[in-house]
Design a protein around this motif. Structure first.
Motif, PDB file in Angstrom:
ATOM      1  N   GLY A 169      68.618 -38.574 -35.179  1.00  0.00           N
ATOM      2  CA  GLY A 169      67.931 -37.992 -36.334  1.00  0.00           C
ATOM      3  C   GLY A 169      68.145 -36.497 -36.439  1.00  0.00           C
ATOM      4  O   GLY A 169      68.328 -35.959 -37.535  1.00  0.00           O
ATOM      5  N   ARG A 170      68.130 -35.812 -35.298  1.00  0.00           N
ATOM      6  CA  ARG A 170      68.396 -34.362 -35.339  1.00  0.00           C
ATOM      7  C   ARG A 170      69.796 -34.093 -35.859  1.00  0.00           C
ATOM      8  O   ARG A 170      70.028 -33.116 -36.581  1.00  0.00           O
ATOM      9  CB  ARG A 170      68.196 -33.756 -33.946  1.00  0.00           C
ATOM     10  N   GLY A 171      70.728 -34.988 -35.497  1.00  0.00           N
ATOM     11  CA  GLY A 171      72.084 -34.838 -36.017  1.00  0.00           C
ATOM     12  C   GLY A 171      72.153 -35.015 -37.517  1.00  0.00           C
ATOM     13  O   GLY A 171      72.947 -34.360 -38.199  1.00  0.00           O
ATOM     14  N   ILE A 172      71.312 -35.893 -38.065  1.00  0.00           N
ATOM     15  CA  ILE A 172      71.272 -36.096 -39.519  1.00  0.00           C
ATOM     16  C   ILE A 172      70.885 -34.802 -40.224  1.00  0.00           C
ATOM     17  O   ILE A 172      71.506 -34.401 -41.216  1.00  0.00           O
ATOM     18  CB  ILE A 172      70.284 -37.230 -39.864  1.00  0.00           C
ATOM     19  N   TYR A 173      69.854 -34.120 -39.716  1.00  0.00           N
ATOM     20  CA  TYR A 173      69.437 -32.849 -40.312  1.00  0.00           C
ATOM     21  C   TYR A 173      70.530 -31.785 -40.167  1.00  0.00           C
ATOM     22  O   TYR A 173      70.776 -31.003 -41.087  1.00  0.00           O
ATOM     23  CB  TYR A 173      68.144 -32.360 -39.668  1.00  0.00           C
ATOM     24  N   GLU A 174      71.187 -31.756 -39.018  1.00  0.00           N
ATOM     25  CA  GLU A 174      72.240 -30.761 -38.801  1.00  0.00           C
ATOM     26  C   GLU A 174      73.406 -30.979 -39.753  1.00  0.00           C
ATOM     27  O   GLU A 174      73.984 -30.018 -40.271  1.00  0.00           O
ATOM     28  CB  GLU A 174      72.710 -30.817 -37.351  1.00  0.00           C
ATOM     29  N   ILE A 175      73.749 -32.239 -39.995  1.00  0.00           N
ATOM     30  CA  ILE A 175      74.826 -32.529 -40.944  1.00  0.00           C
ATOM     31  C   ILE A 175      74.443 -32.046 -42.337  1.00  0.00           C
ATOM     32  O   ILE A 175      75.258 -31.468 -43.061  1.00  0.00           O
ATOM     33  CB  ILE A 175      75.133 -34.040 -40.958  1.00  0.00           C
TER      34      ILE A 175
END
Length: 356
Positions: free
Chosen positions: A203-209
């Motif tokens: 999920g943190r990767g989703i925000y970073e993308i």
């Protein structure tokens, strides 16, 4: 001997306001408050809105939108979009009807329809994540492709010969309550998506993308794989929504769920997700879905036509784009606590060097 100086503490503008203000002055809170206000107004002024069947029909109506809004939220947070969800619903509806009409049981036909939805999501995800095509263009194309296949399989006919037991399951409620049974799988999926988005590295990767996909790559996020997974989820959940839609109404048609993508995207954006990516929370999105559902239900009880309802949904979509600027301006007008320098006042340069 020189005395050590205290290290200044860094302050962040985003956290300079009190916690209660950061929680209350947000898009999610505004949507929740607006939803509660519309519900209270409808209970007091709309005839039969407080009737025994209103809640049941309301939840049944918004169930497909609630389901599809879960993966759509994650997709839009990455800065992408999926316009083909309603067409996948229609295609899965037709496949369920055609396969059952050919002699398959409902569970087997539903499983194959879910696999078809997964394949649709895989096509979208491959073209967007690995080929690098823009999601808007890809999903507009697959919107027409999947809908064309659905209509081509059945034409203008409809399949309505579904077992009563499955139709009763799709329209049944939990015990003696007014809550439909479909809310059980939705609640399970909602918990899973909340954990995935808000409590996992994925999920943190989703925000970073959504904030910057190039920077996300440098921090170790597999951007292509993440997008592929999200479109796979979107395809299979859309197919699940199509199966429920078919069994609820007892009709498999190629034009089922036409226009649902507008309602899903409007609810997601209204619920606080930025169309530019990088921001959004699922509780705001769910409130946005309920808000649109309550408005639609109240208007139907007032004998307002579907065209007028679509106009109102369109206006809500426009409002969801304007709302961030309004809230941002309102937040800038609120006084902020001045940050104090823990090292104390620094002497004037000329004064400090005068005695040297």
């Amino acid at each position: 001997m020189s005395t050590p100086t205290a290290t200044p503490t860094r302050t962040y503008a985003a956290y300079s306001a009190p916690l209660w203000r950061r929680l209350l002055v947000s898009r999610e809170t505004a949507v929740i408050v607006l939803t509660a206000a519309v519900i209270l107004y409808s209970l007091a002024n709309v005839p039969n809105f407080d009737g025994p069947l209103t809640l049941k029909f309301l939840l049944q109506d918004i169930a497909p939108i609630l389901l599809i809004a879960l993966p759509m939220t994650l997709i839009i947070i990455t800065g992408e979009i999926d316009l083909s969800v309603a067409s996948i619903m229609g295609l899965s509806s037709v496949l369920l009807g055609v396969l059952h009409d050919a002699g398959m049981s409902i569970p087997t036909a539903a499983l194959l329809a879910l696999l078809a939805g997964l394949a649709c999501g895989a096509l979208n995800g491959f073209l967007i994540a690995y080929v690098g095509l823009p999601s808007l263009a890809v999903t507009i194309g697959t919107l027409a492709l999947f809908r064309g296949i659905a209509v081509g399989l059945l034409g203008t006919t409809a399949i309505t010969d579904f077992p009563d037991s499955w139709s009763d399951l799709a329209t049944g409620t939990i015990g003696e309550s007014r809550i439909p049974l479909v809310m059980i799988p939705f609640a399970v999926l909602a918990v899973g998506f909340v954990v995935l988005l808000h409590f996992s590295t994925f999920g943190r990767g989703i925000y970073e993308i959504g904030l910057n996909d190039e920077a996300a790559r440098f921090t170790g996020v597999d951007v292509a794989r993440t997008k592929m997974v999200l479109f796979l989820l979107s395809g299979v959940v859309s197919a699940l929504a199509g199966i429920y839609f078919t069994l609820r109404y007892g009709s498999a048609r190629g034009d089922n769920a036409t226009g649902y993508e507008l309602q899903v995207i409007a609810a997601v954006l209204l619920g606080g997700v930025s169309i530019f990516g990088g921001r959004g929370r699922l509780h705001g999105v769910l409130a946005g879905v309920v808000l649109i559902g309550v408005i639609s239900s109240a208007l139907r009880l007032e004998s307002v036509t579907v065209n007028v309802t679509n106009i109102i949904v369109g206006l809500l979509l426009v409002a969801s784009v304007i709302l961030p600027s309004v809230l941002g301006w309102a937040g800038s007008q609120l006084p902020r606590k001045a940050s104090a320098d823990p090292s104390g006042p620094r002497p004037d340069k000329d004064t400090a060097t005068a005695g040297v």
